[in-house]
Design a protein around this motif. Sequence first.
Motif, mmCIF file in Angstrom:
data_model
loop_
_atom_site.group_PDB
_atom_site.id
_atom_site.type_symbol
_atom_site.label_atom_id
_atom_site.label_comp_id
_atom_site.label_asym_id
_atom_site.label_seq_id
_atom_site.Cartn_x
_atom_site.Cartn_y
_atom_site.Cartn_z
ATOM 1 N N VAL A 297 -29.443 -18.965 -3.555
ATOM 2 C CA VAL A 297 -30.843 -19.046 -3.807
ATOM 3 C C VAL A 297 -31.157 -20.083 -5.103
ATOM 4 N N ARG A 298 -32.140 -20.950 -4.945
ATOM 5 C CA ARG A 298 -32.444 -21.474 -5.897
ATOM 6 C C ARG A 298 -32.916 -20.899 -7.194
ATOM 7 N N HIS A 299 -32.273 -21.534 -8.544
ATOM 8 C CA HIS A 299 -32.440 -20.746 -9.466
ATOM 9 C C HIS A 299 -33.334 -21.700 -10.464
ATOM 10 N N ARG A 300 -34.438 -20.870 -11.046
ATOM 11 C CA ARG A 300 -35.314 -21.679 -12.153
ATOM 12 C C ARG A 300 -35.374 -20.877 -13.212
ATOM 13 N N GLU A 301 -35.030 -21.578 -14.289
ATOM 14 C CA GLU A 301 -34.882 -20.776 -15.993
ATOM 15 C C GLU A 301 -36.142 -20.310 -16.141
ATOM 16 N N THR A 302 -37.285 -20.814 -15.912
ATOM 17 C CA THR A 302 -38.546 -20.420 -16.358
ATOM 18 C C THR A 302 -39.183 -19.440 -15.627
ATOM 19 N N ILE A 303 -38.660 -18.821 -14.440
ATOM 20 C CA ILE A 303 -39.266 -18.085 -13.623
ATOM 21 C C ILE A 303 -38.470 -17.050 -13.058
ATOM 22 N N PRO A 304 -38.274 -15.788 -13.516
ATOM 23 C CA PRO A 304 -37.568 -14.757 -13.105
ATOM 24 C C PRO A 304 -37.746 -14.294 -11.800
ATOM 25 N N THR A 305 -36.750 -13.560 -11.239
ATOM 26 C CA THR A 305 -37.066 -12.869 -9.895
ATOM 27 C C THR A 305 -36.874 -11.360 -9.860
ATOM 28 N N THR A 306 -37.392 -10.632 -9.090
ATOM 29 C CA THR A 306 -37.484 -9.433 -8.915
ATOM 30 C C THR A 306 -36.687 -9.026 -7.335
ATOM 31 N N TRP A 307 -36.061 -7.915 -7.464
ATOM 32 C CA TRP A 307 -35.435 -7.259 -6.331
ATOM 33 C C TRP A 307 -36.249 -6.089 -5.779
ATOM 34 N N LEU A 308 -36.762 -6.051 -4.590
ATOM 35 C CA LEU A 308 -37.719 -5.020 -3.997
ATOM 36 C C LEU A 308 -37.017 -4.312 -2.947
ATOM 37 N N GLU A 309 -37.165 -3.010 -2.782
ATOM 38 C CA GLU A 309 -36.999 -2.329 -1.408
ATOM 39 C C GLU A 309 -38.254 -2.227 -0.767
ATOM 40 N N ILE A 310 -38.261 -2.631 0.541
ATOM 41 C CA ILE A 310 -39.443 -2.301 1.421
ATOM 42 C C ILE A 310 -39.336 -1.727 2.639
ATOM 43 N N GLU A 311 -39.732 -0.640 3.027
ATOM 44 C CA GLU A 311 -39.667 0.103 4.109
ATOM 45 C C GLU A 311 -40.892 -0.119 5.150
ATOM 46 N N LEU A 312 -40.651 -0.587 6.392
ATOM 47 C CA LEU A 312 -41.854 -0.779 7.099
ATOM 48 C C LEU A 312 -41.781 0.043 8.411
ATOM 49 N N ARG A 313 -42.659 0.323 9.059
ATOM 50 C CA ARG A 313 -42.576 0.910 10.584
ATOM 51 C C ARG A 313 -43.439 0.054 11.539
ATOM 52 N N GLU A 314 -43.777 -0.947 11.346
ATOM 53 C CA GLU A 314 -44.119 -2.044 12.149
ATOM 54 C C GLU A 314 -43.170 -3.367 12.082
ATOM 55 N N GLY A 315 -43.497 -4.021 13.123
ATOM 56 C CA GLY A 315 -42.530 -5.248 13.119
ATOM 57 C C GLY A 315 -43.288 -6.664 13.423
ATOM 58 N N ARG A 316 -44.164 -7.024 12.516
ATOM 59 C CA ARG A 316 -44.917 -8.217 13.042
ATOM 60 C C ARG A 316 -43.907 -9.599 12.486
ATOM 61 N N ASN A 317 -44.360 -10.672 13.192
ATOM 62 C CA ASN A 317 -43.731 -11.854 12.911
ATOM 63 C C ASN A 317 -43.508 -12.067 11.366
ATOM 64 N N ARG A 318 -42.433 -12.267 10.820
ATOM 65 C CA ARG A 318 -42.131 -12.604 9.412
ATOM 66 C C ARG A 318 -42.947 -11.937 8.613
ATOM 67 N N GLN A 319 -43.181 -10.557 8.720
ATOM 68 C CA GLN A 319 -44.120 -9.767 7.948
ATOM 69 C C GLN A 319 -44.024 -9.583 6.499
ATOM 70 N N VAL A 320 -42.776 -9.363 6.049
ATOM 71 C CA VAL A 320 -42.311 -9.177 4.904
ATOM 72 C C VAL A 320 -42.585 -10.335 3.941
ATOM 73 N N ARG A 321 -42.170 -11.467 4.299
ATOM 74 C CA ARG A 321 -42.345 -12.811 3.791
ATOM 75 C C ARG A 321 -43.996 -13.120 3.546
ATOM 76 N N ARG A 322 -44.610 -12.711 4.474
ATOM 77 C CA ARG A 322 -46.342 -12.779 4.460
ATOM 78 C C ARG A 322 -46.859 -11.958 3.466
ATOM 79 N N MET A 323 -46.202 -10.704 3.503
ATOM 80 C CA MET A 323 -46.765 -9.754 2.641
ATOM 81 C C MET A 323 -46.584 -10.171 1.053
ATOM 82 N N THR A 324 -45.161 -10.597 0.899
ATOM 83 C CA THR A 324 -44.945 -10.812 -0.621
ATOM 84 C C THR A 324 -45.846 -12.049 -1.094
#
Length: 198
Positions: free
Chosen positions: A119-146
């Motif tokens: 994954v591209r790395h940018r010194e000035t912008i940190p990243t965070t790992w999340l765990e997300i549990e869904l019970r629906e399955g829309r197209n690219r839903q997680v990406r659109r939510m974040t």
Amino acid sequence: MSRIYLLHKPYRVLCQFTDPRGRRTLADYLDIPDVYAAGRLDYDSEGLLLLTDDGALIHRISDPRHKLAKTYWVQVEGEPDATAMRALRDGVTLNDGPTAPAKVRRLEGPEPTPRDPPVRHRETIPTTWLEIELREGRNRQVRRMTAHIGHPTLRLIRAAIGPWTLSSLASGAWRSETLNAPKAPAKPKHAASRRRRR
């Protein structure tokens, strides 16, 4: 009695067995005839994919009416604050309507193994790992939510589908299970290194 195959789909692999454009497909990792994927996983996403030759089982897994929980490990740009996390938990309104409430927490423990390419790395912008549990399955839903809360997804790994988990499967590896009785749900663990099986 049914047989199910659990594959850790790598990044940039199609959820099909052929591609006229020559991109990597499931056939590069799983050489078992007459099996089909129970649901989809985007080309640019990684993680657990279930395959079987049992049509009824495919329906039970993939039909959104059964609301089978799906757990994702999501690396997002920035550090979501309490308001952003609450918005994901309560549901956000996308262009196709509001999402159902989701279980969301910051991912604890070691980060998942690095991706190839990274994954591209940018010194000035940190990243965070999340765990997300869904019970629906829309197209690219997680990406659109974040993206909706201002923290675009950089990497997405599906860690579990109902009772089936990625566990220690390395990228490109698979294992099989025989289904004799319903399995009890298990909490997903971070993927650890393991030799790929063909």
